[in-house]
Design a protein around this motif. Structure first.
Motif, PDB file in Angstrom:
ATOM      1  N   GLY A  46     -39.079 -23.536  -8.684  1.00 13.50           N
ATOM      2  CA  GLY A  46     -37.943 -22.634  -8.899  1.00 13.50           C
ATOM      3  C   GLY A  46     -36.819 -22.888  -7.926  1.00 13.50           C
ATOM      4  N   ALA A  47     -37.163 -23.146  -6.651  1.00  8.97           N
ATOM      5  CA  ALA A  47     -36.131 -23.400  -5.641  1.00  8.97           C
ATOM      6  C   ALA A  47     -35.382 -24.700  -5.940  1.00  8.97           C
ATOM      7  N   ALA A  48     -36.109 -25.743  -6.334  1.00 14.59           N
ATOM      8  CA  ALA A  48     -35.469 -27.027  -6.655  1.00 14.59           C
ATOM      9  C   ALA A  48     -34.534 -26.882  -7.855  1.00 14.59           C
ATOM     10  N   SER A  51     -16.474 -27.988 -21.180  1.00 16.56           N
ATOM     11  CA  SER A  51     -17.249 -27.757 -22.403  1.00 16.56           C
ATOM     12  C   SER A  51     -18.413 -28.737 -22.503  1.00 16.56           C
ATOM     13  N   ARG A  52     -18.241 -29.945 -21.968  1.00 14.09           N
ATOM     14  CA  ARG A  52     -19.320 -30.929 -21.989  1.00 14.09           C
ATOM     15  C   ARG A  52     -20.364 -30.633 -20.914  1.00 14.09           C
ATOM     16  N   MET A  53     -19.956 -29.934 -19.863  1.00 13.00           N
ATOM     17  CA  MET A  53     -20.902 -29.600 -18.793  1.00 13.00           C
ATOM     18  C   MET A  53     -21.920 -28.563 -19.240  1.00 13.00           C
ATOM     19  N   GLU A  54     -21.579 -27.809 -20.287  1.00 16.42           N
ATOM     20  CA  GLU A  54     -22.480 -26.755 -20.742  1.00 16.42           C
ATOM     21  C   GLU A  54     -23.843 -27.298 -21.135  1.00 16.42           C
ATOM     22  N   ALA A  55     -23.872 -28.577 -21.579  1.00 20.09           N
ATOM     23  CA  ALA A  55     -25.145 -29.182 -21.970  1.00 20.09           C
ATOM     24  C   ALA A  55     -26.076 -29.323 -20.769  1.00 20.09           C
ATOM     25  N   ALA A  56     -25.492 -29.522 -19.571  1.00 20.31           N
ATOM     26  CA  ALA A  56     -26.310 -29.674 -18.365  1.00 20.31           C
ATOM     27  C   ALA A  56     -26.562 -28.341 -17.680  1.00 20.31           C
ATOM     28  N   PHE A  57     -25.886 -27.306 -18.134  1.00 22.93           N
ATOM     29  CA  PHE A  57     -25.928 -26.012 -17.461  1.00 22.93           C
ATOM     30  C   PHE A  57     -26.952 -25.097 -18.132  1.00 22.93           C
ATOM     31  N   GLY A  58     -27.680 -24.376 -17.361  1.00 22.95           N
ATOM     32  CA  GLY A  58     -28.602 -23.381 -17.909  1.00 22.95           C
ATOM     33  C   GLY A  58     -30.046 -23.824 -17.940  1.00 22.95           C
ATOM     34  N   LEU A  59     -30.291 -25.127 -18.157  1.00 25.97           N
ATOM     35  CA  LEU A  59     -31.671 -25.613 -18.259  1.00 25.97           C
ATOM     36  C   LEU A  59     -32.422 -25.387 -16.952  1.00 25.97           C
ATOM     37  N   ALA A  60     -31.775 -25.705 -15.829  1.00 24.29           N
ATOM     38  CA  ALA A  60     -32.433 -25.555 -14.531  1.00 24.29           C
ATOM     39  C   ALA A  60     -32.714 -24.082 -14.220  1.00 24.29           C
ATOM     40  N   VAL A  61     -31.750 -23.206 -14.545  1.00 22.19           N
ATOM     41  CA  VAL A  61     -31.928 -21.789 -14.218  1.00 22.19           C
ATOM     42  C   VAL A  61     -33.066 -21.182 -15.027  1.00 22.19           C
ATOM     43  N   THR A  62     -33.236 -21.651 -16.271  1.00 26.02           N
ATOM     44  CA  THR A  62     -34.328 -21.134 -17.096  1.00 26.02           C
ATOM     45  C   THR A  62     -35.673 -21.406 -16.438  1.00 26.02           C
ATOM     46  N   VAL A  63     -35.795 -22.603 -15.864  1.00 21.09           N
ATOM     47  CA  VAL A  63     -37.033 -22.957 -15.161  1.00 21.09           C
ATOM     48  C   VAL A  63     -37.244 -22.023 -13.972  1.00 21.09           C
ATOM     49  N   THR A  64     -36.170 -21.770 -13.210  1.00 24.90           N
ATOM     50  CA  THR A  64     -36.280 -20.861 -12.062  1.00 24.90           C
ATOM     51  C   THR A  64     -36.725 -19.474 -12.501  1.00 24.90           C
ATOM     52  N   MET A  65     -36.154 -18.980 -13.597  1.00 21.65           N
ATOM     53  CA  MET A  65     -36.517 -17.651 -14.082  1.00 21.65           C
ATOM     54  C   MET A  65     -37.995 -17.579 -14.478  1.00 21.65           C
ATOM     55  N   LEU A  66     -38.495 -18.622 -15.125  1.00 26.21           N
ATOM     56  CA  LEU A  66     -39.905 -18.642 -15.505  1.00 26.21           C
ATOM     57  C   LEU A  66     -40.800 -18.644 -14.275  1.00 26.21           C
ATOM     58  N   MET A  67     -40.412 -19.390 -13.242  1.00 15.93           N
ATOM     59  CA  MET A  67     -41.204 -19.427 -12.013  1.00 15.93           C
ATOM     60  C   MET A  67     -41.172 -18.069 -11.300  1.00 15.93           C
ATOM     61  N   GLU A 115     -35.064  -8.573   1.826  1.00 18.84           N
ATOM     62  CA  GLU A 115     -34.588  -9.886   1.392  1.00 18.84           C
ATOM     63  C   GLU A 115     -35.100 -10.194  -0.007  1.00 18.84           C
ATOM     64  N   GLY A 116     -34.274 -10.880  -0.791  1.00 19.24           N
ATOM     65  CA  GLY A 116     -34.659 -11.243  -2.144  1.00 19.24           C
ATOM     66  C   GLY A 116     -34.588 -12.741  -2.359  1.00 19.24           C
ATOM     67  N   GLY A 117     -34.918 -13.178  -3.573  1.00 17.80           N
ATOM     68  CA  GLY A 117     -34.915 -14.593  -3.902  1.00 17.80           C
ATOM     69  C   GLY A 117     -36.328 -15.117  -4.052  1.00 17.80           C
ATOM     70  N   ILE A 118     -36.444 -16.247  -4.721  1.00 18.14           N
ATOM     71  CA  ILE A 118     -37.759 -16.768  -5.065  1.00 18.14           C
ATOM     72  C   ILE A 118     -38.580 -17.153  -3.845  1.00 18.14           C
ATOM     73  N   LEU A 119     -37.941 -17.686  -2.786  1.00 21.48           N
ATOM     74  CA  LEU A 119     -38.695 -18.060  -1.592  1.00 21.48           C
ATOM     75  C   LEU A 119     -39.043 -16.846  -0.744  1.00 21.48           C
ATOM     76  N   ALA A 120     -38.165 -15.842  -0.736  1.00 21.26           N
ATOM     77  CA  ALA A 120     -38.495 -14.595  -0.031  1.00 21.26           C
ATOM     78  C   ALA A 120     -39.673 -13.911  -0.712  1.00 21.26           C
ATOM     79  N   LEU A 121     -39.700 -13.966  -2.036  1.00 19.91           N
ATOM     80  CA  LEU A 121     -40.820 -13.395  -2.782  1.00 19.91           C
ATOM     81  C   LEU A 121     -42.101 -14.153  -2.471  1.00 19.91           C
ATOM     82  N   PHE A 122     -42.021 -15.484  -2.417  1.00 14.91           N
ATOM     83  CA  PHE A 122     -43.202 -16.268  -2.073  1.00 14.91           C
ATOM     84  C   PHE A 122     -43.691 -15.946  -0.666  1.00 14.91           C
TER      85      PHE A 122
END
Length: 658
Positions: free
Chosen positions: A116-118, A366-382, A91-98
């Motif tokens: 990361g999960a949030a 195109s306007r949604m792009e501003a809200a997209f990506g920020l959350a995933v970056t946090v998950t990747m760092l975690m 199994e993979g994913g941040i919670l499986a790793l934890f």
């Protein structure tokens, strides 16, 4: 007593088959399940860079180079080569790793896991609108004044409504559809690449570095460039569904198709240097007029599949959080027999409402792009933090661990900084969503911790003689033939004082046989086993369920299996003890008692503890009861309120007057 397997041990043959063999079917399934998010990123990634920026050769080469090397460093190296080896029994994913790292006993390690999960759940609210919107807006190539919002909302509402029926049937179409989609990406890329071979210079990372270090403001373009890899975390999380080896094979094909398409987009841009793209969708500019309708239809199907994969992944994530006690108890349904496929009604409609809100707020993808990506970056760092601890667990040379942290903190930190610039433009949406989800997790964890600290445990041995006497004391009306309590005590020698209080002091409960049931969530995802230990012959049995963090805790069903096994082995006799019924071999009744632990004297807690306890109480009220979580029948259930805390109040001491 040795551990007994309930149903099939820790892995089914089909599950282990996926993880040990590479098959064409497995690779095709991987295309349909794993790559929807990252596969549809060409619809909006490059467009975001040039929507308001003049098209110049330096920026085109730098952007395409940065995209190719982002896919290489983040997706291929970090997730495919490193993270997928940090699996938890497949199994993979941040919670499986934890779950695998819990044995390290690092107290604060749950924090990067829940952060990361949030963030990943917050991304699950933004990805479906931007993916589906990017595809549907392609219709404006045919009808420029088309209002796409009602179409997008209709597709999303239909998608979420369909979740309750499961995706076993239409899931078979996911692989072939995505195969066609990736084939289209590759063909479009090759066609335009053939017109401008000079774009192949972008394969050299020099052009990405040159752009970022010499062109003013180019660093902030990383916020859009990062969107090419937003599906990498989902790729890791979905490993358990298709197996590591099948991802290795299919990712090779997917990456080639993605790189070819990005090169094709770069080639088109080199032929159209000058003014910004504006409202034009670069991806659909690659498609000839005669192929627009079928291409838009295929893209729409691909984005629906991408959204479906993210929704299913969100269900899996919450179920893992639920089993790890990171999420309030909620109802979980299993609409099909397909292993691992679940449906969480409360989360489904929260995601649906969130997606509708995002579409109505932004209107345009195109306007949604501003809200997209920020959350995933946090998950990747975690995930990077947890991977460092995983390498430490595997006794990897510390120098390699430091190198991993240095490289990915630099890369992902740069993407985070670039994405933070989009905060006022819409990035606050993902931050707000992630913060709300994180607050739910923190409140639930802290609330449980407070209740655990206030729970009093007493030696069970002290109550055994009295329990035996009560069991045969006919002056006390019999409460049930078999009386079952759920205990959270990890130590078989201890039991909650609340249970002792319920049996002996709060309307004494006489029964012929008492059962104590305890659930242990294992780090292995699909463990299904139990132990049964007689603590008092013919009077008291403790049953421990060892269940994986992805297993449905259907205690009522599992307890029946345990009783059946114990009867077959003649360890217990469940025939009614009433003479008239025993002669007819009538089975005695079973009664479950659930203790609702209340906090009537919360003023003795600190302000922080009171806030967390109250918020946790609200979440308990909004979520499923223990009865629903464990699948207990109303007709055989008693719920009792027991105060958790009865503190001394010396300031209220009374004196007796004569």
């Amino acid at each position: 007593m040795p551990t007994t397997t309930l149903t099939g041990g820790t892995a089914t043959p089909s599950h282990s088959h996926l993880h040990t063999r590479i098959t064409a079917a497995g690779s095709l399934i991987a295309l349909g399940i794993v790559y929807g998010d990252i596969g549809t990123s060409p619809l909006y990634t490059v467009r975001g860079v040039f929507a308001g920026r003049p098209i110049t050769e330096e920026v085109v080469l730098g952007t395409i180079s940065a995209i190719i090397w982002t896919l290489t460093l983040l997706t291929t190296v970090k997730y495919v080569f490193i993270a997928m080896k940090a699996d938890n029994h497949g199994e993979g994913g941040i919670l499986a790793l934890f779950a695998r790292l819990r044995r390290l006993k690092v107290k604060w390690l749950y924090l990067p896991a829940i952060i990361g999960a949030a963030a990943l759940l917050a991304d699950g609210i933004i990805t479906p609108p931007i993916s589906v919107g990017s595809a549907i807006e392609g219709l404006r190539m045919i009808k420029p004044d088309l209002n796409t919002v009602p179409i997008i909302l209709g597709i999303l509402v239909g998608l979420f409504t369909f979740q309750q029926f499961g995706t076993a049937i239409i899931g078979k179409l996911f692989g072939p559809v995505m195969l066609l989609f990736f084939g289209m990406l590759a063909v479009l890329g090759v066609v335009h690449l053939a017109h401008e071979w000079s774009i192949l210079r972008a394969l050299n990372p020099y052009y990405a570095i040159h752009m970022l270090t010499t062109i003013p403001g180019a660093f902030w373009l990383l916020g859009s460039i990062f969107l090419c890899s937003t599906g990498a975390e989902a790729l890791y999380a979905d490993m358990g569904h298709v197996g590591r080896r099948n991802i290795y094979v299919s990712w090779t094909f997917v990456k080639i198709c993605l790189v070819l398409n990005y090169l094709g987009q770069g080639a088109w841009l080199l032929q159209h240097l000058g003014a910004p793209l504006g409202e034009r969708n670069l991806f659909f500019e690659l498609i000839p007029a005669w192929g627009l309708v079928p291409a838009i239809a295929l893209c729409t199907l691909a984005t629906i599949i991408a959204s479906q994969a993210l929704i299913s992944g969100s269900f899996t994530l919450v179920i893992e959080a639920l089993r790890l006690n990171f999420w309030p108890k909620v109802k979980v349904a299993y609409p099909t027999d397909l292993r691992g496929q679940a449906y969480v009604p409360s989360l489904n409609w929260i995601l649906c409402a969130g997606c509708i809100g995002v579409v109505l707020h932004f209107q345009e993808s195109s306007r949604m792009e501003a809200a997209f990506g920020l959350a995933v970056t946090v998950t990747m760092l975690m995930t990077t933090v947890l991977l460092a601890y995983y390498l430490r667990l595997r006794r990897v040379n510390p120098a390699w661990i430091v190198l991993l942290l240095a490289v990915y903190f630099t890369v992902e930190g740069s993407f985070l900084a670039a994405n933070l610039r989009k905060f006022p433009e819409g990035g606050y949406i993902s931050v707000l969503l992630g913060a709300l989800l994180l607050l739910v997790m923190v409140s639930w964890i802290q609330g449980r911790r407070i209740r655990t600290e206030l729970e009093k445990y007493v030696p069970l041995a002290e109550s055994l003689p009295l329990l035996r006497k009560l069991s045969v004391d006919e002056s006390v009306p019999k409460f049930a033939t078999h009386l079952v309590y759920l205990t959270e005590s990890d130590n078989p020698r201890l039991v909650e004082n609340a249970i002792i209080h319920s049996i002996f002091r709060k309307s004494p409960k006489r029964a012929d046989v008492y059962f104590l049931l305890h659930v242990i969530t294992t780090d292995e995802p699909y463990t299904k086993a139990y132990t049964a230990t007689p603590l008092l012959e013919d009077d008291l049995v403790r049953v421990e369920f060892h269940l994986g963090f992805r297993v449905d805790h259907a205690i009522n069903y599992m307890f029946r299996q345990v009783i059946t096994d114990l009867v077959k082995s003649r360890e217990i006799d469940i025939t009614s003890r009433y003479t008239s019924l025993r002669d007819q071999d009538v089975v005695g009744d079973f009664q479950f008692v659930i203790l609702n632990r209340t906090l009537p004297y919360a003023q003795s807690l600190t302000a922080w503890q009171r806030m967390m306890a109250r918020f946790s109480g609200v979440l308990r009220w909004l979520g499923s009861s223990q009865q629903e979580s464990f699948g207990l029948d109303n007709s055989s259930l008693t719920i009792e309120n027991i105060p958790l805390l009865t503190p001394d109040r010396p300031e209220l001491a009374l004196r007796r007057e004569k």
